[in-house]
Design a protein around this motif. Sequence first.
Motif, PDB file in Angstrom:
ATOM      1  N   ALA A 207      10.819  -1.944   4.777  1.00  0.00           N
ATOM      2  CA  ALA A 207      10.205  -0.639   4.546  1.00  0.00           C
ATOM      3  C   ALA A 207      11.142   0.268   3.775  1.00  0.00           C
ATOM      4  O   ALA A 207      12.364   0.152   3.861  1.00  0.00           O
ATOM      5  CB  ALA A 207       9.840   0.013   5.878  1.00  0.00           C
ATOM      6  N   THR A 208      10.544   1.185   3.016  1.00  0.00           N
ATOM      7  CA  THR A 208      11.311   2.243   2.380  1.00  0.00           C
ATOM      8  C   THR A 208      11.502   3.351   3.416  1.00  0.00           C
ATOM      9  O   THR A 208      10.865   3.347   4.469  1.00  0.00           O
ATOM     10  CB  THR A 208      10.560   2.835   1.170  1.00  0.00           C
ATOM     11  OG1 THR A 208       9.354   3.467   1.638  1.00  0.00           O
ATOM     12  CG2 THR A 208      10.218   1.754   0.148  1.00  0.00           C
ATOM     13  N   GLU A 209      12.361   4.296   3.106  1.00  0.00           N
ATOM     14  CA  GLU A 209      12.495   5.498   3.938  1.00  0.00           C
ATOM     15  C   GLU A 209      11.341   6.439   3.592  1.00  0.00           C
ATOM     16  O   GLU A 209      10.785   6.370   2.499  1.00  0.00           O
ATOM     17  CB  GLU A 209      13.822   6.197   3.637  1.00  0.00           C
ATOM     18  CG  GLU A 209      15.046   5.343   3.924  1.00  0.00           C
ATOM     19  CD  GLU A 209      15.292   5.162   5.407  1.00  0.00           C
ATOM     20  OE1 GLU A 209      14.998   6.095   6.183  1.00  0.00           O
ATOM     21  OE2 GLU A 209      15.773   4.085   5.797  1.00  0.00           O
ATOM     22  N   SER A 210      10.998   7.341   4.523  1.00  0.00           N
ATOM     23  CA  SER A 210      10.042   8.382   4.146  1.00  0.00           C
ATOM     24  C   SER A 210      10.750   9.288   3.145  1.00  0.00           C
ATOM     25  O   SER A 210      11.983   9.326   3.074  1.00  0.00           O
ATOM     26  CB  SER A 210       9.554   9.158   5.364  1.00  0.00           C
ATOM     27  OG  SER A 210      10.626   9.805   5.988  1.00  0.00           O
ATOM     28  N   PHE A 211       9.981   9.999   2.336  1.00  0.00           N
ATOM     29  CA  PHE A 211      10.553  10.755   1.237  1.00  0.00           C
ATOM     30  C   PHE A 211       9.852  12.093   1.128  1.00  0.00           C
ATOM     31  O   PHE A 211       8.629  12.166   1.178  1.00  0.00           O
ATOM     32  CB  PHE A 211      10.376   9.945  -0.053  1.00  0.00           C
ATOM     33  CG  PHE A 211      10.950  10.590  -1.283  1.00  0.00           C
ATOM     34  CD1 PHE A 211      12.306  10.522  -1.543  1.00  0.00           C
ATOM     35  CD2 PHE A 211      10.135  11.273  -2.166  1.00  0.00           C
ATOM     36  CE1 PHE A 211      12.845  11.111  -2.657  1.00  0.00           C
ATOM     37  CE2 PHE A 211      10.661  11.868  -3.288  1.00  0.00           C
ATOM     38  CZ  PHE A 211      12.023  11.791  -3.537  1.00  0.00           C
TER      39      PHE A 211
ATOM     40  N   THR B  96       0.842  -1.195   0.000  1.00  0.00           N
ATOM     41  CA  THR B  96       0.000   0.000   0.000  1.00  0.00           C
ATOM     42  C   THR B  96       0.876   1.244   0.000  1.00  0.00           C
ATOM     43  O   THR B  96       1.781   1.366   0.821  1.00  0.00           O
ATOM     44  CB  THR B  96      -0.920   0.006   1.239  1.00  0.00           C
ATOM     45  OG1 THR B  96      -1.721  -1.184   1.198  1.00  0.00           O
ATOM     46  CG2 THR B  96      -1.806   1.222   1.266  1.00  0.00           C
ATOM     47  N   VAL B  97       0.592   2.143  -0.927  1.00  0.00           N
ATOM     48  CA  VAL B  97       1.290   3.424  -1.001  1.00  0.00           C
ATOM     49  C   VAL B  97       0.268   4.510  -0.684  1.00  0.00           C
ATOM     50  O   VAL B  97      -0.776   4.601  -1.323  1.00  0.00           O
ATOM     51  CB  VAL B  97       1.898   3.657  -2.404  1.00  0.00           C
ATOM     52  CG1 VAL B  97       2.484   5.055  -2.510  1.00  0.00           C
ATOM     53  CG2 VAL B  97       2.962   2.607  -2.687  1.00  0.00           C
ATOM     54  N   ILE B  98       0.579   5.310   0.333  1.00  0.00           N
ATOM     55  CA  ILE B  98      -0.317   6.402   0.712  1.00  0.00           C
ATOM     56  C   ILE B  98       0.328   7.707   0.259  1.00  0.00           C
ATOM     57  O   ILE B  98       1.392   8.090   0.745  1.00  0.00           O
ATOM     58  CB  ILE B  98      -0.570   6.416   2.229  1.00  0.00           C
ATOM     59  CG1 ILE B  98      -1.209   5.089   2.635  1.00  0.00           C
ATOM     60  CG2 ILE B  98      -1.439   7.603   2.621  1.00  0.00           C
ATOM     61  CD1 ILE B  98      -1.314   4.868   4.113  1.00  0.00           C
TER      62      ILE B  98
ATOM     63  N   ALA C  56       1.038  22.827  -5.532  1.00  0.00           N
ATOM     64  CA  ALA C  56       2.390  23.139  -5.072  1.00  0.00           C
ATOM     65  C   ALA C  56       2.513  22.959  -3.567  1.00  0.00           C
ATOM     66  O   ALA C  56       1.533  23.055  -2.826  1.00  0.00           O
ATOM     67  CB  ALA C  56       2.752  24.568  -5.473  1.00  0.00           C
ATOM     68  N   GLY C  57       3.743  22.707  -3.120  1.00  0.00           N
ATOM     69  CA  GLY C  57       4.021  22.570  -1.693  1.00  0.00           C
ATOM     70  C   GLY C  57       5.092  21.527  -1.455  1.00  0.00           C
ATOM     71  O   GLY C  57       5.639  20.939  -2.391  1.00  0.00           O
ATOM     72  N   GLU C  58       5.399  21.338  -0.187  1.00  0.00           N
ATOM     73  CA  GLU C  58       6.357  20.307   0.201  1.00  0.00           C
ATOM     74  C   GLU C  58       5.565  19.172   0.835  1.00  0.00           C
ATOM     75  O   GLU C  58       4.784  19.411   1.760  1.00  0.00           O
ATOM     76  CB  GLU C  58       7.384  20.873   1.181  1.00  0.00           C
ATOM     77  CG  GLU C  58       8.511  19.908   1.452  1.00  0.00           C
ATOM     78  CD  GLU C  58       9.655  20.553   2.213  1.00  0.00           C
ATOM     79  OE1 GLU C  58      10.393  21.336   1.596  1.00  0.00           O
ATOM     80  OE2 GLU C  58       9.772  20.263   3.406  1.00  0.00           O
ATOM     81  N   PHE C  59       5.766  17.972   0.334  1.00  0.00           N
ATOM     82  CA  PHE C  59       4.971  16.823   0.765  1.00  0.00           C
ATOM     83  C   PHE C  59       5.878  15.681   1.191  1.00  0.00           C
ATOM     84  O   PHE C  59       6.956  15.500   0.638  1.00  0.00           O
ATOM     85  CB  PHE C  59       4.061  16.344  -0.371  1.00  0.00           C
ATOM     86  CG  PHE C  59       3.122  17.395  -0.870  1.00  0.00           C
ATOM     87  CD1 PHE C  59       1.909  17.613  -0.241  1.00  0.00           C
ATOM     88  CD2 PHE C  59       3.455  18.188  -1.963  1.00  0.00           C
ATOM     89  CE1 PHE C  59       1.036  18.579  -0.699  1.00  0.00           C
ATOM     90  CE2 PHE C  59       2.596  19.165  -2.430  1.00  0.00           C
ATOM     91  CZ  PHE C  59       1.383  19.361  -1.796  1.00  0.00           C
ATOM     92  N   THR C  60       5.403  14.919   2.159  1.00  0.00           N
ATOM     93  CA  THR C  60       6.138  13.751   2.619  1.00  0.00           C
ATOM     94  C   THR C  60       5.388  12.492   2.208  1.00  0.00           C
ATOM     95  O   THR C  60       4.182  12.380   2.446  1.00  0.00           O
ATOM     96  CB  THR C  60       6.317  13.781   4.151  1.00  0.00           C
ATOM     97  OG1 THR C  60       7.050  14.949   4.492  1.00  0.00           O
ATOM     98  CG2 THR C  60       7.066  12.552   4.639  1.00  0.00           C
ATOM     99  N   ILE C  61       6.114  11.582   1.595  1.00  0.00           N
ATOM    100  CA  ILE C  61       5.565  10.257   1.286  1.00  0.00           C
ATOM    101  C   ILE C  61       6.057   9.343   2.397  1.00  0.00           C
ATOM    102  O   ILE C  61       7.264   9.176   2.600  1.00  0.00           O
ATOM    103  CB  ILE C  61       6.028   9.774  -0.097  1.00  0.00           C
ATOM    104  CG1 ILE C  61       5.487  10.723  -1.173  1.00  0.00           C
ATOM    105  CG2 ILE C  61       5.577   8.337  -0.340  1.00  0.00           C
ATOM    106  CD1 ILE C  61       6.024  10.458  -2.559  1.00  0.00           C
TER     107      ILE C  61
END
Length: 170
Positions: free
Chosen positions: A159-163, A95-97, A135-140
Amino acid sequence: SLTARAQVIVQDNRGANPFFGGRQIYHVSRNIESNPVTIHVKEFPAGGPASFNGAVGRFKLTSRMPSQEIESNSADQIEITISGNGNLKFLTAPTVILPASFEQYDTKIVDNIKATATDTSGSITYTYPFVARSAGEFTIEPIYFSYFDPTTGEYNTLATESFTITVKDD
């Protein structure tokens, strides 16, 4: 045991002329029966992680995140590859949020699986395309994948790192 009815081809060479042949070929129905096989199925241990969806084996997870900076209304993608040995053909895409302002499209799946009589190995790559609308700065947030390792009898979570991705006005 398992019983099946099958058509078999029988050649009858009795009375055949060695020069002209003359074999008789018959299709005959036969019952075929296997020896009994006992299969012992174990339950998964209690306490599996929330990201566990039935993967069994030994796996690795690699990822390719989108560009750190993109224009609004432009497309990019996240790519997750799960590789190793186990029930790869039955894996569920992690799952990718994504942030609410990202428009996510259907996940693309490409597999490279080799199955033998004793093992299944290879990889599956899941590609999650999206369009960043504002536009903006977003965290995955991290993307999790859990599996059960039958050799150790334990669950493992990868797990991947947050991005962080910056979306600029176009």
